[in-house]
Design an enzyme around this catalytic site. Structure first.
Site, PDB file in Angstrom:
ATOM      1  N   TYR A 151       0.818  -1.217   0.000  1.00  0.00           N
ATOM      2  CA  TYR A 151       0.000   0.000   0.000  1.00  0.00           C
ATOM      3  C   TYR A 151       0.849   1.262   0.000  1.00  0.00           C
ATOM      4  O   TYR A 151       0.582   2.198   0.731  1.00  0.00           O
ATOM      5  CB  TYR A 151      -0.940   0.001   1.217  1.00  0.00           C
ATOM      6  CG  TYR A 151      -2.166  -0.838   0.981  1.00  0.00           C
ATOM      7  CD1 TYR A 151      -3.184  -0.357   0.159  1.00  0.00           C
ATOM      8  CD2 TYR A 151      -2.299  -2.103   1.534  1.00  0.00           C
ATOM      9  CE1 TYR A 151      -4.304  -1.120  -0.097  1.00  0.00           C
ATOM     10  CE2 TYR A 151      -3.419  -2.872   1.281  1.00  0.00           C
ATOM     11  CZ  TYR A 151      -4.419  -2.373   0.472  1.00  0.00           C
ATOM     12  OH  TYR A 151      -5.532  -3.131   0.220  1.00  0.00           O
ATOM     13  N   TYR A 168     -14.490  -4.280   3.562  1.00  0.00           N
ATOM     14  CA  TYR A 168     -13.136  -4.697   3.200  1.00  0.00           C
ATOM     15  C   TYR A 168     -12.942  -6.113   3.742  1.00  0.00           C
ATOM     16  O   TYR A 168     -13.126  -6.356   4.940  1.00  0.00           O
ATOM     17  CB  TYR A 168     -12.064  -3.773   3.802  1.00  0.00           C
ATOM     18  CG  TYR A 168     -10.674  -4.283   3.524  1.00  0.00           C
ATOM     19  CD1 TYR A 168     -10.063  -4.041   2.292  1.00  0.00           C
ATOM     20  CD2 TYR A 168      -9.990  -5.060   4.461  1.00  0.00           C
ATOM     21  CE1 TYR A 168      -8.798  -4.551   2.006  1.00  0.00           C
ATOM     22  CE2 TYR A 168      -8.720  -5.566   4.181  1.00  0.00           C
ATOM     23  CZ  TYR A 168      -8.132  -5.307   2.958  1.00  0.00           C
ATOM     24  OH  TYR A 168      -6.896  -5.815   2.678  1.00  0.00           O
ATOM     25  N   ASP A 218     -16.849 -11.880   9.169  1.00  0.00           N
ATOM     26  CA  ASP A 218     -15.420 -11.627   9.019  1.00  0.00           C
ATOM     27  C   ASP A 218     -14.940 -10.934  10.299  1.00  0.00           C
ATOM     28  O   ASP A 218     -14.990  -9.710  10.408  1.00  0.00           O
ATOM     29  CB  ASP A 218     -15.181 -10.758   7.781  1.00  0.00           C
ATOM     30  CG  ASP A 218     -13.714 -10.377   7.618  1.00  0.00           C
ATOM     31  OD1 ASP A 218     -12.907 -10.729   8.505  1.00  0.00           O
ATOM     32  OD2 ASP A 218     -13.377  -9.718   6.609  1.00  0.00           O
ATOM     33  N   LYS A 248      -5.333 -11.909  12.264  1.00  0.00           N
ATOM     34  CA  LYS A 248      -4.809 -10.774  13.041  1.00  0.00           C
ATOM     35  C   LYS A 248      -4.552 -11.118  14.509  1.00  0.00           C
ATOM     36  O   LYS A 248      -3.532 -11.713  14.810  1.00  0.00           O
ATOM     37  CB  LYS A 248      -5.728  -9.569  12.864  1.00  0.00           C
ATOM     38  CG  LYS A 248      -5.671  -9.040  11.413  1.00  0.00           C
ATOM     39  CD  LYS A 248      -6.229  -7.655  11.224  1.00  0.00           C
ATOM     40  CE  LYS A 248      -5.870  -7.125   9.854  1.00  0.00           C
ATOM     41  NZ  LYS A 248      -6.992  -6.706   9.039  1.00  0.00           N
TER      42      LYS A 248
HETATM   43  C1  LIG Z   1      -7.178  -7.133   7.565  1.00  0.00           C
HETATM   44  C2  LIG Z   1      -8.484  -7.678   7.210  1.00  0.00           C
HETATM   45  C3  LIG Z   1      -8.623  -8.714   6.269  1.00  0.00           C
HETATM   46  C4  LIG Z   1      -7.455  -9.250   5.489  1.00  0.00           C
HETATM   47  O1  LIG Z   1      -6.502  -9.840   6.299  1.00  0.00           O
HETATM   48  P1  LIG Z   1      -5.013 -10.032   5.749  1.00  0.00           P
HETATM   49  O2  LIG Z   1      -4.346 -10.812   6.815  1.00  0.00           O
HETATM   50  O3  LIG Z   1      -4.467  -8.655   5.568  1.00  0.00           O
HETATM   51  O4  LIG Z   1      -5.113 -10.769   4.463  1.00  0.00           O
HETATM   52  C5  LIG Z   1      -9.869  -9.231   6.046  1.00  0.00           C
HETATM   53  N1  LIG Z   1     -10.940  -8.761   6.699  1.00  0.00           N
HETATM   54  C6  LIG Z   1     -10.860  -7.766   7.597  1.00  0.00           C
HETATM   55  C7  LIG Z   1     -12.087  -7.312   8.299  1.00  0.00           C
HETATM   56  C8  LIG Z   1      -9.630  -7.189   7.880  1.00  0.00           C
HETATM   57  O5  LIG Z   1      -9.557  -6.169   8.741  1.00  0.00           O
END
Ligand SMILES: *Cc1c(COP(=O)(O)O)cnc(C)c1O
Length: 445
Positions: free
Chosen positions: A37, A164, A258, A287
């Site tokens: 990015y 996202y 998600d 994460k």
């Molecule tokens: C960061 C993120 C992703 C993608 O995760 P990566 O480990 O960067 O591929 C997907 N969904 C949400 C809600 C995120 O914050």
């Protein structure tokens, strides 16, 4: 450690001479590295971080930075946590990796056993991958094949218009119009979008979802629960999500939560969907899963989803896997992170941060330079007023970013949205420093 080390491996002894310490990190970085990015031509030189402890990071000159965005939302227990480092080393000495098809290992089993009971009720199986994007992508593949395996014609995916979900083609497709994706537009599959239920748009969102569901061909609704991260820390309350999930249940579509960003305490509860009565069918996690120490991700699902694949027919298997699926190091670190997360001290810290964020928001709410302030759990977002349209490429963003960096704070605004999303170990004096800098920015930037 001495500069000469003996490395004994498979009976072979080698002497390795360590290179003398070098610096000039930035020149060497620029010579060889392409950052994420980042417009490499116009970006400021990167800052070389050589160590970290708690919420602090240290650059090569010894300058301290407070990591108020938890290193892209991953870090929950602070940097280089000694307990996690110890568990990682322990696992590395025992078993670093093994193929996860046809084989298994204790750390993966233990992680699944310990995590499932913490999730919203009904989650039954755990599928491993490497990052948030793959976790969501696996969830979408599960949903599509769930219906395919049963011979049911449901192929449509629904997502929020500012969502996202990651950077792979599969997850860019379900992402909203975030302008990152324009070059790839023609390569993305079709997804139905509904308005993000930010204040004022709740009814429109619910109506749009129901209109799609009534057609009977929707496979799944994929959503970021309560907080849309990259879209600008947009927030909506649990009762709206309950209504959205209830509509999906009523019309036979699957719900994919998600929780890549919201999971592991971010929203004040262990998972954002725990604020709801309705339960998702599929959950994506990454994460905070490993406390931010190693890349790993999980997609969990209900027994009903799993059963649609469980068959004598080999073609009904889920055809997905990565080289490092179920990596034992990731599992060991995730287990260590769970130990820390569930500890009373961390739970107290989470509630302390929730309160501190609320107090600070009350203090600055209504400031003439702020368009909006919002909070969900440990996340505080401040939308600065701007004459240009709010957005990622807004130049106020660069000024704010540099302003905070100069003061030793990593706050990486999303356009004109400054947000504070810290590791749970951030101390009160460190939070004071963050808030003080934001107030200084509000005095004029
Ligand atoms: C960061 C993120 C992703 C993608 O995760 P990566 O480990 O960067 O591929 C997907 N969904 C949400 C809600 C995120 O914050």
């Amino acid at each position: 450690m001495s500069s000469e080390q003996n490395i004994q491996q498979c009976g072979l002894t080698q002497t390795v001479t360590k290179m003398p310490p070098q610096t000039n990190w930035i020149t060497r970085d620029r010579a060889h590295i392409w950052h994420p990015y980042t417009q490499m031509k116009t970006a400021d030189a990167p800052i070389a971080i050589v160590a970290g402890k708690g919420a602090e990071l240290y650059d090569e000159t010894g300058k301290v930075y407070i990591d108020a965005v938890a290193s892209w939302w991953t870090n929950i227990h602070g940097h280089a946590h000694p307990y996690m480092a110890e568990k990682l080393a322990e696992q590395a000495r025992k078993l670093e990796h093994v193929i996860f098809a046809g084989f298994t290992h204790p750390s993966a089993i233990e992680l699944a056993e310990r995590l499932l009971p913490l999730l919203p009720a009904g989650q039954s199986k755990v599928f491993f991958s490497d990052n948030g994007s793959t976790a969501v992508e696996v969830g979408i593949k599960m949903a599509i094949q769930y219906f395919y395996n049963q011979g049911i014609a449901r192929k449509k995916i629904i997502a929020f218009d500012l969502a996202y979900h990651g950077d792979t083609f599969g997850t860019m497709s379900v992402g909203g119009d975030l302008s990152f994706y324009h070059a790839f537009q023609d390569f993305l599959y079709q997804v139905e979008r509904i308005p993000t239920p930010i204040p004022g748009q709740e009814a429109a969102c619910l109506q749009a979802l129901e209109a799609h569901l009534q057609k009977g061909d929707v496979a799944a609704f994929v959503f970021e629960p309560l907080v849309l991260g990259a879209g600008g820390m947009l927030m909506y309350p649990p009762d709206v999500l309950d209504q959205l999930m209830a509509l999906c249940k009523k019309h036979g579509a699957l719900c994919i939560a998600d929780e890549v960003m919201t999971g592991f305490g971010r929203t004040g509860k262990l998972f954002a969907t725990l604020h709801c009565q309705e339960k998702p069918d599929i959950i994506a996690l990454s994460k905070g899963l490993t406390g931010g120490m190693l890349p790993m991700a999980l997609t969990t699902c209900t027994e009903a989803v799993y059963q649609a694949f469980y068959s004598d027919d080999k073609m009904k298997a889920l055809f997905h896997g990565h080289s490092f699926t179920g990596n034992p190091l990731g599992c060991a670190v995730a287990l260590a992170s769970l130990d820390l997360l569930l500890a009373e001290e961390t739970q107290r810290n989470i509630q302390r941060i929730v309160q501190r964020q609320a107090d600070f928001m009350a203090k600055i709410k209504g400031h003439p330079l702020l368009e909006d302030c919002r909070q969900t759990g440990t996340i505080l977002a401040l939308e600065f007023k701007t004459d240009k349209q709010s957005g990622y490429f807004n130049n106020l963003r660069d000024r704010l970013y540099r302003f905070f960096l100069q003061r030793g704070l990593i706050l990486r605004p999303l356009g004109n949205v400054v947000y504070v999303l810290p590791p749970y170990c951030i101390t009160d004096p460190q939070l004071d420093q963050v808030y003080g800098a934001i107030e200084a920015a509000l005095m004029g930037i």
